[in-house]
Design a protein around this motif. Structure first.
Motif, PDB file in Angstrom:
ATOM      1  N   LEU A 113      -3.824   8.819   6.689  1.00  0.00           N
ATOM      2  CA  LEU A 113      -3.098   9.679   5.765  1.00  0.00           C
ATOM      3  C   LEU A 113      -3.946  10.910   5.473  1.00  0.00           C
ATOM      4  N   VAL A 114      -3.397  12.098   5.724  1.00  0.00           N
ATOM      5  CA  VAL A 114      -4.046  13.359   5.379  1.00  0.00           C
ATOM      6  C   VAL A 114      -3.348  13.889   4.130  1.00  0.00           C
ATOM      7  N   HIS A 115      -4.033  13.807   2.995  1.00  0.00           N
ATOM      8  CA  HIS A 115      -3.452  14.138   1.690  1.00  0.00           C
ATOM      9  C   HIS A 115      -4.063  15.460   1.220  1.00  0.00           C
ATOM     10  N   LEU A 116      -3.256  16.521   1.197  1.00  0.00           N
ATOM     11  CA  LEU A 116      -3.716  17.848   0.810  1.00  0.00           C
ATOM     12  C   LEU A 116      -3.221  18.162  -0.595  1.00  0.00           C
ATOM     13  N   VAL A 158       0.664  14.410   3.628  1.00  0.00           N
ATOM     14  CA  VAL A 158       1.278  14.565   2.315  1.00  0.00           C
ATOM     15  C   VAL A 158       0.653  15.781   1.651  1.00  0.00           C
ATOM     16  N   VAL A 159       1.480  16.608   0.996  1.00  0.00           N
ATOM     17  CA  VAL A 159       0.966  17.785   0.309  1.00  0.00           C
ATOM     18  C   VAL A 159       1.464  17.770  -1.135  1.00  0.00           C
ATOM     19  N   GLU A 160       0.539  18.036  -2.064  1.00  0.00           N
ATOM     20  CA  GLU A 160       0.907  18.126  -3.481  1.00  0.00           C
ATOM     21  C   GLU A 160       0.323  19.398  -4.065  1.00  0.00           C
ATOM     22  N   ARG A 161       1.063  19.956  -5.042  1.00  0.00           N
ATOM     23  CA  ARG A 161       0.621  21.149  -5.745  1.00  0.00           C
ATOM     24  C   ARG A 161       0.568  20.850  -7.235  1.00  0.00           C
ATOM     25  N   PHE A 162      -0.474  21.328  -7.895  1.00  0.00           N
ATOM     26  CA  PHE A 162      -0.626  21.082  -9.327  1.00  0.00           C
ATOM     27  C   PHE A 162      -1.079  22.363 -10.013  1.00  0.00           C
ATOM     28  N   MET A 203      -4.904  14.835 -11.292  1.00  0.00           N
ATOM     29  CA  MET A 203      -5.661  13.868 -10.500  1.00  0.00           C
ATOM     30  C   MET A 203      -5.296  12.431 -10.878  1.00  0.00           C
ATOM     31  N   ARG A 204      -5.017  12.199 -12.156  1.00  0.00           N
ATOM     32  CA  ARG A 204      -4.575  10.866 -12.567  1.00  0.00           C
ATOM     33  C   ARG A 204      -3.242  10.524 -11.914  1.00  0.00           C
ATOM     34  N   ARG A 205      -2.305  11.461 -11.926  1.00  0.00           N
ATOM     35  CA  ARG A 205      -0.997  11.233 -11.308  1.00  0.00           C
ATOM     36  C   ARG A 205      -1.123  11.002  -9.806  1.00  0.00           C
ATOM     37  N   ILE A 206      -1.909  11.842  -9.153  1.00  0.00           N
ATOM     38  CA  ILE A 206      -2.035  11.754  -7.701  1.00  0.00           C
ATOM     39  C   ILE A 206      -2.745  10.472  -7.291  1.00  0.00           C
ATOM     40  N   ALA A 207      -3.810  10.101  -8.029  1.00  0.00           N
ATOM     41  CA  ALA A 207      -4.551   8.880  -7.697  1.00  0.00           C
ATOM     42  C   ALA A 207      -3.697   7.643  -7.896  1.00  0.00           C
ATOM     43  N   SER A 208      -2.893   7.620  -8.949  1.00  0.00           N
ATOM     44  CA  SER A 208      -2.059   6.436  -9.219  1.00  0.00           C
ATOM     45  C   SER A 208      -0.896   6.332  -8.257  1.00  0.00           C
ATOM     46  N   GLY A 209      -0.460   7.455  -7.696  1.00  0.00           N
ATOM     47  CA  GLY A 209       0.696   7.423  -6.805  1.00  0.00           C
ATOM     48  C   GLY A 209       0.364   7.388  -5.334  1.00  0.00           C
ATOM     49  N   ARG A 210      -0.928   7.488  -4.999  1.00  0.00           N
ATOM     50  CA  ARG A 210      -1.301   7.528  -3.586  1.00  0.00           C
ATOM     51  C   ARG A 210      -1.128   6.173  -2.937  1.00  0.00           C
ATOM     52  N   ARG A 211      -0.600   6.175  -1.713  1.00  0.00           N
ATOM     53  CA  ARG A 211      -0.420   4.956  -0.934  1.00  0.00           C
ATOM     54  C   ARG A 211      -1.047   5.143   0.449  1.00  0.00           C
ATOM     55  N   GLY A 212      -1.722   4.113   0.929  1.00  0.00           N
ATOM     56  CA  GLY A 212      -2.316   4.188   2.255  1.00  0.00           C
ATOM     57  C   GLY A 212      -3.756   4.672   2.207  1.00  0.00           C
ATOM     58  N   HIS A 236     -12.023   9.971  -7.859  1.00  0.00           N
ATOM     59  CA  HIS A 236     -12.945   8.958  -7.346  1.00  0.00           C
ATOM     60  C   HIS A 236     -12.335   7.563  -7.441  1.00  0.00           C
ATOM     61  N   ALA A 237     -11.643   7.277  -8.547  1.00  0.00           N
ATOM     62  CA  ALA A 237     -11.000   5.968  -8.692  1.00  0.00           C
ATOM     63  C   ALA A 237      -9.968   5.758  -7.591  1.00  0.00           C
ATOM     64  N   GLY A 238      -9.222   6.789  -7.263  1.00  0.00           N
ATOM     65  CA  GLY A 238      -8.263   6.677  -6.159  1.00  0.00           C
ATOM     66  C   GLY A 238      -8.951   6.548  -4.824  1.00  0.00           C
ATOM     67  N   SER A 239     -10.093   7.236  -4.665  1.00  0.00           N
ATOM     68  CA  SER A 239     -10.831   7.165  -3.401  1.00  0.00           C
ATOM     69  C   SER A 239     -11.384   5.774  -3.162  1.00  0.00           C
TER      70      SER A 239
END
Length: 339
Positions: A113-116, A158-162, A203-212, A236-239
Motif C-alpha cells: 500500500l502506497v499511502h500519500l 491511497v491519497v488523502e488531503r488534510f 493523523m489520528r483519523r488517517i492512522a485509525s482508518g488505514r488498512r493494509g 507512529h501508532a499507525g506505523s
C-alpha cells in the motif's frame, strides 16, 4: 504564526508569535495530468518502485516479492514434513528417491500500500516566486510522481488531503489506467465553508482508518500552530501496525533563507497578516530579526528530524527550488524511498 502581505510577504512562522513564511498567489495552477507529471519524467520513473524498510505480506496478489512463504506459483525451498502438514504439498518425487517426506515451500507475492498524505493548509499556498512553484503545487507534483511509480508497479495507492475544509480521500486504486483518477483528485479545488482540520486530528483519523501494510508519505511544510508531536505520535501508532512512514518537509527558498525576500524589496517596517487566521502583526525587518528567524527555523527542522528518528520514521527536507525530477531520482533514491 504564518503571515503574508498583499502579493508577497514574510512574517513569523513556526508557532504562534514566532517567525514567518513567504506567501504569494499561485499563478501556474495545473489543470491536467501532464501539468503535474510531464511525459519525459514519467518515462524516467517507469524503472523505479516504491521501497519499504519493512517486509509485508499483502492480502492481494501483487508485483512485490515478499519473504513470506506460502502457496504462490514460484517455488522457493523445501523443509522436512511435520505432522499436520498438508499432504498435497509433499514432493513425492523426492520421497521416491530419498524415502523421506519433504514439503515444498513457495514464495508469495506481496501487495504494498502506497499511502500519500498531502497538507492542504493555507500556509502551503506560500512559496511561489520567479521560477519557483508554490508549496501546494510542488507537493501535488511530488505526490503525482510517487503515485505514478506505485500504480505502474501494481501497488495499491491511497491519497488523502488534510488541513483544508474537511478531509478528502481517494479510495485505493491500482494500475496505470487509474492515473487520470489520481490526477483529478490532486487537481480538485477546496470545498467552501467549514473549519480546517488540524495536523493532529488528521493523523489520528488517517492512522485509525488505514488498512493494509505499506509506505505512508506525508508531504507538508510541518508549520503548524499546535506543533507536530501529537500528530507524529498518531502517525507512529499507525506505523506500528505495519507502515513505513516518511515525513517530507517542503519549504520555499524564501523560508529557508529570508535574505531572498530582502533582494525583492521586503525590508523596514512591515504590517503582515497571518494567512491562516487573518491576525495582523507589525514587525521591523532587520538583521537581528533574520538571525532570530534562521535560528528558530533551524531548531524546528532539527526537532522534527529528531522526533521522526525517535519514532523510526524518515524525514526528508526539500526546497521547492529543486525540480521534482531531481528529488525523485536523487534525494528520495538516496533515502531508499524509491529505487
Amino acid at each position: 504564526m504564518r503571515y503574508s502581505t498583499a502579493g508577497a510577504g514574510w512574517g513569523g512562522g513556526l508557532a504562534a508569535g514566532e517567525f514567518c513564511l513567504l506567501i504569494r498567489p499561485i499563478t501556474d495552477a495545473p489543470r491536467r495530468l501532464e501539468d503535474l507529471l510531464p511525459a519525459e519524467l514519467a518515462a524516467r520513473l517507469d524503472r523505479l518502485d516504491v521501497l519499504s524498510r519493512k517486509v509485508f505480506a499483502g492480502k492481494l496478489p501483487g508485483e512485490r516479492r515478499s519473504k513470506r512463504r506460502g502457496q504462490s506459483v514460484e517455488f522457493d525451498d523445501y523443509r522436512q514434513y511435520a505432522p499436520g502438514d498438508d499432504l498435497r504439498h509433499v514432493d513425492w518425487n523426492v520421497f521416491a528417491r530419498l524415502d523421506r517426506l519433504f514439503i515444498k515451500i513457495f514464495r508469495e507475492d506481496e501487495d504494498l500500500l502506497v499511502h500519500l498524505v498531502l497538507d492542504d493548509s493555507a500556509s502551503m499556498q506560500g512559496g511561489s516566486g520567479e521560477g519557483v512553484s508554490a508549496k501546494s503545487l510542488y507537493a501535488r507534483r511530488l505526490a503525482m510522481a510517487l503515485g505514478y511509480i506505485g500504480l505502474v508497479n501494481q501497488n495499491r495507492v491511497v491519497v488523502e488531503r488534510f488541513g483544508g475544509v474537511g478531509p478528502r480521500r481517494l479510495a485505493p486504486i491500482r494500475g496505470r489506467r487509474q492515473l487520470d483518477r489520481l490526477a483529478a483528485f490532486l487537481l480538485e479545488g477546496e470545498a467552501a465553508g467549514g473549519e480546517a482540520e488540524s495536523f493532529g486530528d488528521a493523523m489520528r483519523r488517517i492512522a485509525s482508518g488505514r488498512r493494509g501494510h505499506g509506505v505512508v508519505v506525508v508531504i507538508s511544510d510541518f508549520l503548524f500552530r499546535e506543533g507536530v508531536e501529537r500528530g507524529l505520535n498518531f502517525l507512529h501508532a499507525g506505523s506500528a501496525g505495519g507502515a513505513d512512514a516518511c515525513c517530507v518537509q517542503v519549504l520555499s527558498p524564501g523560508e529557508l533563507d529570508p535574505s531572498v525576500e530582502l533582494e525583492q524589496g521586503l525590508r523596514g517596517d512591515v504590517r503582515l497578516t497571518d494567512i491562516e487566521t487573518g491576525l495582523p502583526a507589525e514587525i521591523t525587518v532587520s538583521k537581528a530579526l533574520l538571525d532570530r528567524y534562521r535560528a528558530r527555523l533551524g531548531e524546528h527542522i532539527a526537532m522534527l528530524e529528531l522526533l521522526c528518528r525517535a519514532r523510526r520514521m524518515r524525514h526528508v527536507l526539500l526546497s521547492t527550488a529543486v525540480p521534482v525530477e531531481t528529488v525523485i531520482l536523487d534525494s528520495l533514491r538516496r533515502q531508499r524511498l524509491v529505487g
